[in-house]
Design a protein around this motif. Sequence first.
Motif, PDB file in Angstrom:
ATOM      1  N   GLU A  38       0.823  -1.203   0.000  1.00  0.00           N
ATOM      2  CA  GLU A  38       0.000   0.000   0.000  1.00  0.00           C
ATOM      3  C   GLU A  38       0.863   1.263   0.000  1.00  0.00           C
ATOM      4  N   ASP A  39       0.194   2.375  -0.242  1.00  0.00           N
ATOM      5  CA  ASP A  39       0.809   3.712  -0.151  1.00  0.00           C
ATOM      6  C   ASP A  39       1.997   3.892  -1.088  1.00  0.00           C
ATOM      7  N   LEU A  40       1.834   3.448  -2.334  1.00  0.00           N
ATOM      8  CA  LEU A  40       2.866   3.701  -3.346  1.00  0.00           C
ATOM      9  C   LEU A  40       2.619   5.071  -3.983  1.00  0.00           C
ATOM     10  N   THR A  41       3.614   5.912  -3.937  1.00  0.00           N
ATOM     11  CA  THR A  41       3.512   7.252  -4.512  1.00  0.00           C
ATOM     12  C   THR A  41       4.487   7.374  -5.672  1.00  0.00           C
ATOM     13  N   VAL A 275      10.380   1.065  -6.385  1.00  0.00           N
ATOM     14  CA  VAL A 275      10.123  -0.337  -6.024  1.00  0.00           C
ATOM     15  C   VAL A 275      10.714  -0.698  -4.665  1.00  0.00           C
ATOM     16  N   ASP A 276      11.243   0.287  -3.926  1.00  0.00           N
ATOM     17  CA  ASP A 276      11.843  -0.060  -2.639  1.00  0.00           C
ATOM     18  C   ASP A 276      10.830  -0.686  -1.686  1.00  0.00           C
ATOM     19  N   LYS A 277       9.587  -0.141  -1.641  1.00  0.00           N
ATOM     20  CA  LYS A 277       8.554  -0.722  -0.779  1.00  0.00           C
ATOM     21  C   LYS A 277       8.168  -2.124  -1.245  1.00  0.00           C
ATOM     22  N   VAL A 278       8.170  -2.323  -2.554  1.00  0.00           N
ATOM     23  CA  VAL A 278       7.829  -3.639  -3.106  1.00  0.00           C
ATOM     24  C   VAL A 278       8.882  -4.659  -2.693  1.00  0.00           C
ATOM     25  N   LEU A 279      10.150  -4.329  -2.846  1.00  0.00           N
ATOM     26  CA  LEU A 279      11.222  -5.253  -2.487  1.00  0.00           C
ATOM     27  C   LEU A 279      11.252  -5.513  -0.982  1.00  0.00           C
ATOM     28  N   GLU A 280      10.966  -4.486  -0.202  1.00  0.00           N
ATOM     29  CA  GLU A 280      10.903  -4.663   1.246  1.00  0.00           C
ATOM     30  C   GLU A 280       9.773  -5.611   1.633  1.00  0.00           C
ATOM     31  N   ALA A 281       8.618  -5.448   0.973  1.00  0.00           N
ATOM     32  CA  ALA A 281       7.483  -6.331   1.273  1.00  0.00           C
ATOM     33  C   ALA A 281       7.784  -7.772   0.873  1.00  0.00           C
ATOM     34  N   LEU A 282       8.461  -7.963  -0.253  1.00  0.00           N
ATOM     35  CA  LEU A 282       8.828  -9.317  -0.674  1.00  0.00           C
ATOM     36  C   LEU A 282       9.840  -9.931   0.287  1.00  0.00           C
ATOM     37  N   SER A 283      10.772  -9.123   0.763  1.00  0.00           N
ATOM     38  CA  SER A 283      11.753  -9.616   1.720  1.00  0.00           C
ATOM     39  C   SER A 283      11.071 -10.072   3.008  1.00  0.00           C
ATOM     40  N   ASP A 284      10.107  -9.275   3.474  1.00  0.00           N
ATOM     41  CA  ASP A 284       9.360  -9.668   4.671  1.00  0.00           C
ATOM     42  C   ASP A 284       8.533 -10.926   4.429  1.00  0.00           C
ATOM     43  N   PHE A 285       7.970 -11.039   3.246  1.00  0.00           N
ATOM     44  CA  PHE A 285       7.086 -12.165   2.932  1.00  0.00           C
ATOM     45  C   PHE A 285       7.857 -13.477   2.807  1.00  0.00           C
ATOM     46  N   PHE A 290      16.295  -8.932  -0.947  1.00  0.00           N
ATOM     47  CA  PHE A 290      15.976  -8.321  -2.241  1.00  0.00           C
ATOM     48  C   PHE A 290      16.697  -6.990  -2.320  1.00  0.00           C
ATOM     49  N   PRO A 291      17.347  -6.668  -3.427  1.00  0.00           N
ATOM     50  CA  PRO A 291      17.419  -7.498  -4.637  1.00  0.00           C
ATOM     51  C   PRO A 291      18.380  -8.666  -4.498  1.00  0.00           C
ATOM     52  N   PHE A 292      18.179  -9.658  -5.340  1.00  0.00           N
ATOM     53  CA  PHE A 292      19.019 -10.854  -5.404  1.00  0.00           C
ATOM     54  C   PHE A 292      20.402 -10.441  -5.899  1.00  0.00           C
ATOM     55  N   LYS A 386      18.207  -6.055  -9.226  1.00  0.00           N
ATOM     56  CA  LYS A 386      19.579  -5.584  -9.019  1.00  0.00           C
ATOM     57  C   LYS A 386      19.891  -4.378  -9.907  1.00  0.00           C
ATOM     58  N   SER A 387      19.177  -4.248 -11.014  1.00  0.00           N
ATOM     59  CA  SER A 387      19.435  -3.138 -11.935  1.00  0.00           C
ATOM     60  C   SER A 387      19.005  -1.791 -11.358  1.00  0.00           C
ATOM     61  N   GLY A 388      18.178  -1.833 -10.304  1.00  0.00           N
ATOM     62  CA  GLY A 388      17.734  -0.596  -9.678  1.00  0.00           C
ATOM     63  C   GLY A 388      16.628   0.127 -10.408  1.00  0.00           C
ATOM     64  N   ARG A 389      16.007  -0.520 -11.408  1.00  0.00           N
ATOM     65  CA  ARG A 389      14.939   0.138 -12.167  1.00  0.00           C
ATOM     66  C   ARG A 389      13.645   0.195 -11.363  1.00  0.00           C
ATOM     67  N   ASN A 390      12.843   1.205 -11.653  1.00  0.00           N
ATOM     68  CA  ASN A 390      11.524   1.350 -11.048  1.00  0.00           C
ATOM     69  C   ASN A 390      10.463   0.745 -11.958  1.00  0.00           C
ATOM     70  N   LEU A 391       9.247   0.670 -11.439  1.00  0.00           N
ATOM     71  CA  LEU A 391       8.105   0.266 -12.267  1.00  0.00           C
ATOM     72  C   LEU A 391       7.664   1.464 -13.086  1.00  0.00           C
ATOM     73  N   LYS A 392       7.685   1.319 -14.394  1.00  0.00           N
ATOM     74  CA  LYS A 392       7.327   2.409 -15.295  1.00  0.00           C
ATOM     75  C   LYS A 392       6.184   1.950 -16.187  1.00  0.00           C
ATOM     76  N   MET A 393       5.123   2.735 -16.222  1.00  0.00           N
ATOM     77  CA  MET A 393       3.933   2.339 -16.966  1.00  0.00           C
ATOM     78  C   MET A 393       3.425   3.496 -17.810  1.00  0.00           C
ATOM     79  N   MET A 394       2.686   3.143 -18.878  1.00  0.00           N
ATOM     80  CA  MET A 394       2.073   4.122 -19.753  1.00  0.00           C
ATOM     81  C   MET A 394       0.583   3.847 -19.836  1.00  0.00           C
TER      82      MET A 394
END
Length: 461
Positions: A38-41, A275-285, A290-292, A386-394
């Motif tokens: 949640e709370d992705l800005t 994606v830092d919150k996403v990777l943190e949530a996956l690490s907790d789960f 993360f990243p690998f 590991k590449s450090g890329r964010n989620l980018k959408m159109m």
Amino acid sequence: MALTLSACLFDSEDTALSGWLRDQGLPDSYKVQTVTIEDLTPVSAEAFAGRTVFPAYDRTIFGTQAGLTHDLVLDIAFRDSAFIDSLSKSDSAAAFVTLFVLNPFYSAKYFPADSLPYKETLNLKVEWKLDVGKGKPKAFVDSIKDISDSAWRESLMEWEADNSADTTYELSIDAKDSLVKIPMPSALVEDLKKSGSATHLQLRLSAPESKRAYRIYGTGTGLPPFMRVKTFSDTTYKNFVAFRMSEVVTYNDTCDGCLLLHGGVLDSIVVEYPVDKVLEALSDFYGDAFPFDEGDGNDVRQAVVLAQITFPRDDSEGINELGLPIQVVVGTFIDSLGTEVRKMEEYRLNRKMIVESGHPNIVFFDGDSLSLQVTYGMRDVINQAKSGRNLKMMVRLGYPTLQAMDSAYVDYAFKDSTTGKTDTSYVFFSHFDYARYDFGTSFSKPATLKLWLATKRGGEE
């Protein structure tokens, strides 16, 4: 011990999900689990204007709608020295352009039945370029028609008229098969008188103050636009058919920092989420890092089966002509051999939810949220974190949705229980709504991301 599927993905059949797992190199007994963040800005959100010149081969649009003005440019080339000679000697002559309104649009049962007749005083600007042929008339006309359509459209982006005039026209569309006959200014007729034995006329029609935009047939149909010219002494008009035509779009409501999309012109908004919150949530789960960070860093410990991001939605600042919900089309950016490419997302149906509350990826509909699937992009980001890329959408506005609560997403045939005849249920209207939508609310407030994940970790198989 093999783990069974914890749940069907939405309400897809087990066989469909099992097939997907096998395609990804995963045993079909792997468990699919969900993680919600949640709370992705967003770190950035930017609107991009779409194309400004469109071919008008089968159909086009003319006038102003939802902050856009759609001009028409007709390309006419002809050789008729006898007529031009007669025209040049005439003290009085008249010309007008005939446009045929698009019958399939105005007669469709989805078009508001009480909209016709349309009547308005149209303040029209007419601009033209006029080239007089040199050398042999046939060779001159052929050389004009040999210019490729794409090259001609590109030239319109830097339009500079030779002459122009304003005119007023009492427009009236009473029925779905109406004609629009626009009188041409006398200055254009006077210029035609001087054109000689071969003529190349590029004629631009603009109505920036019109109350709406009008749908018309293009040059590749049986009802192409044409110009008619008649001298005072003639009993009939001479017709000059446009051999091609383009729609030229002018944006009237652009503003710095606004997140506006217009339908039908390929506007887009590109949004980037960290994606830092996403990777943190996956690490907790998972209890993993993360990243690998081993080997080449390509993380294959899990596969994203589905990713869906949900935003708040506010339709109040939007404009749509047809009163129908409009689909939002989404693409995500992935890495392909070191190059960022955009991949359009496939839409997986949550059939149970759709029949209860409608498709979640539409605007101008009940509710206050918008859910878009970003599976390809999210899978790529996690696998290559590991590449450090964010989620980018159109995102773009797609076609109007006719069956917002039908769990199909394509047209389908069915048998009418009353008549016994086979009929077709259309899910989308085949004409764009030239709508305007402000996504400022959606992309300025926190979003929620939900991931459906299949795990490859040891001990789980």
